[in-house]
Design a protein around this motif. Structure first.
Motif, short mmCIF file in Angstrom:
data_model
loop_
_atom_site.label_atom_id
_atom_site.label_comp_id
_atom_site.label_asym_id
_atom_site.label_seq_id
_atom_site.Cartn_x
_atom_site.Cartn_y
_atom_site.Cartn_z
N ARG A 92 61.78 22.80 -18.99
CA ARG A 92 62.46 22.20 -17.85
C ARG A 92 61.42 21.94 -16.77
O ARG A 92 60.36 22.55 -16.75
N LYS A 93 61.74 21.01 -15.85
CA LYS A 93 60.88 20.85 -14.68
C LYS A 93 60.75 22.19 -13.97
O LYS A 93 61.74 22.91 -13.89
N PRO A 94 59.58 22.60 -13.49
CA PRO A 94 58.40 21.79 -13.20
C PRO A 94 57.43 21.55 -14.36
O PRO A 94 56.36 21.00 -14.13
N ASP A 95 57.78 21.98 -15.57
CA ASP A 95 56.97 21.58 -16.72
C ASP A 95 56.98 20.06 -16.81
O ASP A 95 58.01 19.43 -16.57
N PRO A 96 55.87 19.44 -17.17
CA PRO A 96 55.84 17.97 -17.24
C PRO A 96 56.58 17.38 -18.43
O PRO A 96 56.87 16.18 -18.43
N ALA A 97 56.91 18.19 -19.44
CA ALA A 97 57.47 17.65 -20.68
C ALA A 97 58.71 16.79 -20.47
O ALA A 97 58.83 15.73 -21.11
N PRO A 98 59.68 17.17 -19.63
CA PRO A 98 60.85 16.30 -19.45
C PRO A 98 60.50 14.93 -18.88
O PRO A 98 61.07 13.91 -19.31
N LEU A 99 59.56 14.86 -17.93
CA LEU A 99 59.16 13.56 -17.40
C LEU A 99 58.44 12.73 -18.46
O LEU A 99 58.63 11.51 -18.55
N LEU A 100 57.61 13.38 -19.25
CA LEU A 100 56.92 12.66 -20.32
C LEU A 100 57.92 12.11 -21.33
O LEU A 100 57.77 10.98 -21.82
N ALA A 101 58.96 12.89 -21.62
CA ALA A 101 59.99 12.43 -22.55
C ALA A 101 60.78 11.27 -21.97
O ALA A 101 61.14 10.32 -22.69
N ALA A 102 61.05 11.30 -20.67
CA ALA A 102 61.77 10.20 -20.03
C ALA A 102 60.95 8.91 -20.09
O ALA A 102 61.49 7.84 -20.41
N ALA A 103 59.66 9.01 -19.81
CA ALA A 103 58.79 7.83 -19.87
C ALA A 103 58.74 7.28 -21.30
O ALA A 103 58.82 6.05 -21.51
N GLN A 104 58.64 8.18 -22.26
CA GLN A 104 58.61 7.74 -23.66
C GLN A 104 59.92 7.05 -24.03
O GLN A 104 59.92 6.02 -24.72
N GLY A 105 61.04 7.62 -23.56
CA GLY A 105 62.33 7.01 -23.86
C GLY A 105 62.46 5.62 -23.28
O GLY A 105 63.10 4.74 -23.88
#
Length: 227
Positions: free
Chosen positions: A142-155
């Motif tokens: 979950r945020k603040p980990d960057p993974a959710p934002l990276l997944a959103a950009a990829q999507g």
């Protein structure tokens, strides 16, 4: 800087849901025979996901109940209160409409449980703007980990550096910095002590329409960026 897509936080950025989340917390307290608290206090607990919220609530009440036992009780109230009184912040609806009309891809990236996001967006009339939703439970992180934002950009199919993250809190800002995604902040949300003017950002705004010029979108609803 070329911004080709936007990734929005939800609670505190697009939607004022603090009163409903506070009611869900207070229903947990009711179930545990604990005193209710003011919504203003709960507002400062929002942003890091359900587990963090409930853990903070239990710690505030000095309750010995295990988090695993409290979570199902809270979630029942959270579902019941989801559509109780949420409101879009001023400027959100016209800003989203302008962005969609301009063909700008948009995503939601929130720590709110992902299953609660579509009914909330539908209730508020903005579900059609967001083909990509990353919420709590979509990923192990979950945020603040960057993974959710990276997944959103990829999507969205857009490079991270060409997405703009729009949020209201230290959690959002930290996630964007970690993802190396440009970030803009709103002044009206749940900053939880974040000094909005002191941290690096593309813009700090009072109204989402002030972001439109950053994408070359102008119109009658355009407002000054505030910084």
């Amino acid at each position: 800087m070329a911004i080709d897509a936007l990734v929005f936080d939800l609670d505190g950025t697009l939607v004022d849901s603090a009163a409903d989340i506070a009611e869900a917390v207070n229903r947990l307290f009711d179930a545990l025979a604990l005193p209710r608290v003011d919504a203003a206090l709960v507002r400062g607990w929002i942003g890091d996901g359900v587990s963090a919220l409930v853990a903070t609530a239990l710690a505030h009440q000095r309750s010995a109940l295990a988090l695993e036992q409290a979570l199902p009780v809270f979630m029942a109230g959270y579902h019941d209160c989801l559509l109780r009184s949420p409101q879009l912040y001023p400027g959100v609806a016209p800003a989203l409409a302008s962005l969609q009309q301009a063909g700008v891809p948009m995503a939601i990236c929130t720590n709110k449980p992902v299953e609660l996001v579509p009914p909330l967006l539908a209730h508020l009339g903005i579900a059609g703007h967001f083909p990509v939703i990353v919420g709590g439970g979509s990923l192990p992180q979950r945020k603040p980990d960057p993974a959710p934002l990276l997944a959103a950009a990829q999507g969205l199919g857009v490079a991270v550096q060409n997405c703009l993250m729009v949020g209201d809190s230290a959690t959002d800002h930290a996630a964007a910095i970690a993802a190396q995604m440009p970030v803009a902040l709103v002044r009206y949300g749940y900053p939880r002590g974040l000094d909005l003017e002191a941290v690096p950002s593309v813009a700090v705004v009072d109204d989402l329409r002030a972001l439109l010029p950053l994408l070359g979108i102008a119109g009658a609803d355009e407002l000054p960026a505030g910084r």
